[in-house]
Structure formats: structure tokens, C-alpha cells
Scaffold this motif. Structure first.
Motif, PDB file in Angstrom:
ATOM      1  N   ARG A  87       0.947  -1.000   0.088  1.00 21.89           N
ATOM      2  CA  ARG A  87      -0.238  -0.693  -0.006  1.00 21.89           C
ATOM      3  C   ARG A  87       0.777   1.365   0.425  1.00 21.89           C
ATOM      4  NH1 ARG A  87      -4.145  -2.190   4.061  1.00 21.89           N
ATOM      5  NH2 ARG A  87      -5.993  -2.603   2.515  1.00 21.89           N
ATOM      6  N   ALA A  88       0.377   2.409  -0.487  1.00 20.51           N
ATOM      7  CA  ALA A  88       0.637   3.777  -0.468  1.00 20.51           C
ATOM      8  C   ALA A  88       0.182   4.731  -0.050  1.00 20.51           C
ATOM      9  CB  ALA A  88       0.773   4.079  -1.775  1.00 20.51           C
ATOM     10  N   ILE A 123       4.974   4.682   1.636  1.00 21.13           N
ATOM     11  CA  ILE A 123       4.863   2.649   1.219  1.00 21.13           C
ATOM     12  C   ILE A 123       5.170   1.467   2.210  1.00 21.13           C
ATOM     13  CG2 ILE A 123       5.824   1.098  -0.724  1.00 21.13           C
ATOM     14  CD1 ILE A 123       4.814   3.973  -1.722  1.00 21.13           C
ATOM     15  N   PHE A 124       4.194   0.890   2.313  1.00 24.23           N
ATOM     16  CA  PHE A 124       4.438   0.123   3.179  1.00 24.23           C
ATOM     17  C   PHE A 124       3.559  -1.522   2.951  1.00 24.23           C
ATOM     18  CE2 PHE A 124       0.718   2.847   4.266  1.00 24.23           C
ATOM     19  CZ  PHE A 124      -0.791   2.166   4.481  1.00 24.23           C
ATOM     20  N   VAL A 125       3.759  -2.555   3.771  1.00 28.90           N
ATOM     21  CA  VAL A 125       3.227  -4.143   3.144  1.00 28.90           C
ATOM     22  C   VAL A 125       1.747  -4.127   5.031  1.00 28.90           C
ATOM     23  CG1 VAL A 125       3.414  -5.951   3.507  1.00 28.90           C
ATOM     24  CG2 VAL A 125       4.557  -4.641   2.160  1.00 28.90           C
ATOM     25  N   THR A 126       1.006  -4.256   4.790  1.00 32.20           N
ATOM     26  CA  THR A 126       0.384  -4.879   5.782  1.00 32.20           C
ATOM     27  C   THR A 126       0.606  -6.512   5.596  1.00 32.20           C
ATOM     28  OG1 THR A 126      -0.858  -2.562   5.582  1.00 32.20           O
ATOM     29  CG2 THR A 126      -1.677  -4.322   6.452  1.00 32.20           C
ATOM     30  N   HIS A 131      11.497 -10.076  -0.131  1.00 29.67           N
ATOM     31  CA  HIS A 131      11.699 -10.212  -1.458  1.00 29.67           C
ATOM     32  C   HIS A 131      11.680  -8.787  -1.747  1.00 29.67           C
ATOM     33  CE1 HIS A 131      12.644 -14.277  -2.596  1.00 29.67           C
ATOM     34  NE2 HIS A 131      13.169 -13.712  -3.725  1.00 29.67           N
ATOM     35  N   ILE A 132       9.977  -8.217  -1.161  1.00 32.22           N
ATOM     36  CA  ILE A 132       9.418  -6.758  -1.290  1.00 32.22           C
ATOM     37  C   ILE A 132       9.993  -6.097  -0.853  1.00 32.22           C
ATOM     38  CG2 ILE A 132       7.704  -6.031  -0.439  1.00 32.22           C
ATOM     39  CD1 ILE A 132       6.071  -8.152  -1.651  1.00 32.22           C
ATOM     40  N   GLU A 133      10.910  -6.057   0.934  1.00 33.89           N
ATOM     41  CA  GLU A 133      11.277  -5.039   0.955  1.00 33.89           C
ATOM     42  C   GLU A 133      12.809  -5.201   0.066  1.00 33.89           C
ATOM     43  OE1 GLU A 133      10.975  -5.831   6.063  1.00 33.89           O
ATOM     44  OE2 GLU A 133      11.004  -6.980   4.820  1.00 33.89           O
ATOM     45  N   ARG A 134      13.013  -6.433  -0.212  1.00 35.10           N
ATOM     46  CA  ARG A 134      15.064  -6.103  -0.613  1.00 35.10           C
ATOM     47  C   ARG A 134      15.293  -4.991  -2.444  1.00 35.10           C
ATOM     48  NH1 ARG A 134      16.123 -11.449   0.305  1.00 35.10           N
ATOM     49  NH2 ARG A 134      15.179 -11.870  -1.507  1.00 35.10           N
ATOM     50  N   ASP A 137       1.963  -2.038  10.727  1.00 32.94           N
ATOM     51  CA  ASP A 137       2.463  -2.379   9.371  1.00 32.94           C
ATOM     52  C   ASP A 137       4.372  -2.079   8.978  1.00 32.94           C
ATOM     53  OD1 ASP A 137       0.044  -2.633   8.462  1.00 32.94           O
ATOM     54  OD2 ASP A 137       0.141   0.099   8.320  1.00 32.94           O
ATOM     55  N   ILE A 138       4.803  -2.394   8.337  1.00 38.69           N
ATOM     56  CA  ILE A 138       5.758  -2.952   7.745  1.00 38.69           C
ATOM     57  C   ILE A 138       6.495  -1.420   6.899  1.00 38.69           C
ATOM     58  CG2 ILE A 138       7.644  -4.071   6.545  1.00 38.69           C
ATOM     59  CD1 ILE A 138       5.777  -6.703   7.716  1.00 38.69           C
TER      60      ILE A 138
END
Length: 302
Positions: A138-139, A260-263, A280-283, A147-148
Motif C-alpha cells: 500500500r501507499a 509505502i508499506f506492507v500490511t 523480496h518486496i523489502e529488498r 505495518d512494515i
């Protein structure tokens, strides 16, 4: 109950049968037996489509939670075995999907052939539980505890030259009150913009948008067509700014950008497939966000 939930999700007995590996008549019989047991009609059947009755709508919510709980039980066992198998559901906006998520998961998809990926693409935040989503990219400015955080995209106010030349000049944030504003507003919230400037400090303005939408790309086209001022991500309109199709408004003021984050749905006992997908998304974002930051700084200084 699981069969009924699948029929509702897919909208047809035949599609549910294919997904479950059953015959259409078997799926229909399952639902009919369920209705007899409940003594209530769950689905309105017609030659064209199925629709939920009031009882069906209520019952489906409970079925969805039960199916989710069963799926989580299976995934918890998979965590113990560290197996990279099963379905992985990811929610993402249309823009983030093609430009960021798919490139981020290139190696993950290639090296995990037993993982079945399902992308739920929507330009609004969908409920992770109801849609059995494992993680959402998400953004926005509504990041929650847990959330990350991946980074931040720069945002700008912009409008077409034709619009700006036909309206009063804009020297400060309060001048925006005299203008038509185009708002990305998927949640129907009031529009507050907070500006910061080294010399003037912070200014908060509440705007009444002339046009609002839950689709940012539509707002870009509205801005290009001269209908007002829009707040858009810099990396979505960089070419428009360079070509002069859009002009930045109040470039000396900062809006703060979008997180920009991941839930994730599985915060405890995260399945191995979700953990690796997240890695993979974080890298990927760690490798590209410095480039976005540099381009945004260059635009601001220009």
C-alpha cells in the motif's frame, strides 16, 4: 459452508465446481442441502447470475471467517514444515502492481513453482480477512502499528499550464482556497493538506475538492485536461512535468510524501511463503527508493 463461500466468491456454481474439483451438480447439491438444514434461502438463482439473499449475506460472513480460520490452521502446520506450497494472496493498487510488485516478485515467482499467487488489484484498501489476503502492498498516510514500512514517495501539487494561466496566481498554501482541487480520496475523508517550508514553518489548509476519485490515474488525466490542481506522486507524473504538460504548484513547499508499506494478516507465526515474499518486496524497495528520492530532490531544486 466452504463450498457455499466459494460459490459466493466466484459468482457461479460452475466456476466454484472447477475451483473445488467437483461437478457443478455436486456443488449445487451442497448448497441446497445447506439451505434445507438452515431452513432459509441463501441464493437467488436466475439464468443470468446468482445473488445473495439477506440470510445469505449474513451467513456468508460467518462462512468466510470459518474458511479463513481453516486456511490459517493449515498454514500454521506449513510453517512448522517450512513448506513453500499453497496459495498466496496479495492486495495491491493497479499502479503499484505493474510498476513495483511484479518486478519485486520476479525471482520469488521463478523459484517457487508450487506457490499459487493471486493478485487482488483494487485502488482502495480491501479487507484482508474478508478476502483472505495474506499481505497488502500500500501507499498512503494511514500506516498502522504493525505495518512494515518500506520508504516514502515524494508527492507534488500540479496543474496544467492552461488552468494556471486562467486562474489567480498561487503564492502560498492559502491561495489554494480560490482554486478547483482534484482529490484522491478512496475513504471519503475531509481533505487536509499540511505544507512545510523552512522559512514559514507549517501551514495546514482544508480544501473542498471540486472533483474527488478513488483512482489516482483518473485525477492525472483530469489535471492534464485543465480541470484543477491535483496532488499526485512525483514518480507518476515525472514525464508530464519534464514535458511541460503539467506544472508544479508551490514547489518551495513540501507536502511530506506518501508512506509505502506492507500490511500482513499473519503477524504471529507468519507462514514461510509470506515471509519470503515479504523479504523480496523489502529488498526490492530498498534498492529502488534511493533513486526515487534523488529524482524528487532534483526536481525540487530545479
Amino acid at each position: 459452508m466452504a463450498t457455499f463461500a466459494r460459490v459466493v466468491e466466484l459468482g457461479a456454481f460452475s466456476r466454484a465446481a472447477k475451483a473445488l474439483g467437483l461437478t457443478t451438480s455436486s456443488v449445487s447439491q451442497h448448497v441446497r442441502m445447506l439451505e434445507l438444514s438452515l431452513q432459509a434461502t441463501l441464493l437467488n438463482r436466475s439464468s443470468r447470475k446468482l445473488s445473495l439473499t439477506e440470510a445469505g449475506t449474513l451467513f456468508y460472513k460467518h462462512c468466510a471467517h470459518i474458511v479463513t480460520a481453516a486456511s490459517e490452521a493449515e498454514q500454521s502446520v506449513a510453517v512448522l514444515n517450512n513448506e513453500m506450497v499453497g496459495e498466496l494472496r496479495i492486495a495491491v493498487s493497479s499502479f503499484m502492481s505493474t510498476r513495483y510488485l511484479i518486478p519485486a516478485l520476479h525471482d520469488f515467482i521463478k523459484h517457487n513453482p508450487k506457490i499459487k499467487l493471486r493478485f487482488e488489484v483494487a485502488d482502495h484498501n480491501i479487507d484482508l480477512i474478508d478476502h483472505r489476503i495474506d499481505l497488502a502492498l500500500r501507499a498512503g498516510r494511514n500506516r498502522q502499528p504493525g505495518d512494515i514500512f518500506l520508504g516514502r514517495f515524494a508527492d507534488v501539487l500540479c496543474a496544467s499550464p492552461e488552468y494556471l494561466e486562467s486562474r489567480p496566481p498561487i503564492h502560498s498554501p492559502v491561495d489554494l482556497l480560490q482554486h478547483d482541487f482534484l482529490l484522491f480520496n478512496p475513504h471519503g475523508e475531509p481533505c487536509f493538506l499540511e505544507f512545510s517550508n523552512e522559512a514559514a514553518g507549517t501551514v495546514r489548509v482544508r480544501l473542498q475538492p471540486r472533483i474527488s476519485a478513488n483512482h489516482a490515474r483518473s485525477l492525472r488525466f483530469l489535471a492534464l485536461d485543465g480541470h484543477g490542481i491535483a496532488r499526485l506522486l512525483h514518480n507518476k507524473i515525472g514525464e508530464d512535468l519534464q514535458s511541460g504538460r503539467l506544472r508544479q504548484v508551490l514547489p518551495q513547499w513540501s507536502l511530506g510524501g506518501f508512506d509505502i508499506f506492507v500490511t500482513v494478516r499473519h503477524r504471529d507465526n507468519m507462514p514461510a511463503k509470506v515471509r519470503q515474499c515479504l523479504d523480496h518486496i523489502e529488498r526490492y524497495f530498498a534498492s529502488i527508493l534511493p533513486l526515487h528520492a534523488m529524482s524528487a530532490c532534483a526536481a525540487a531544486s530545479g
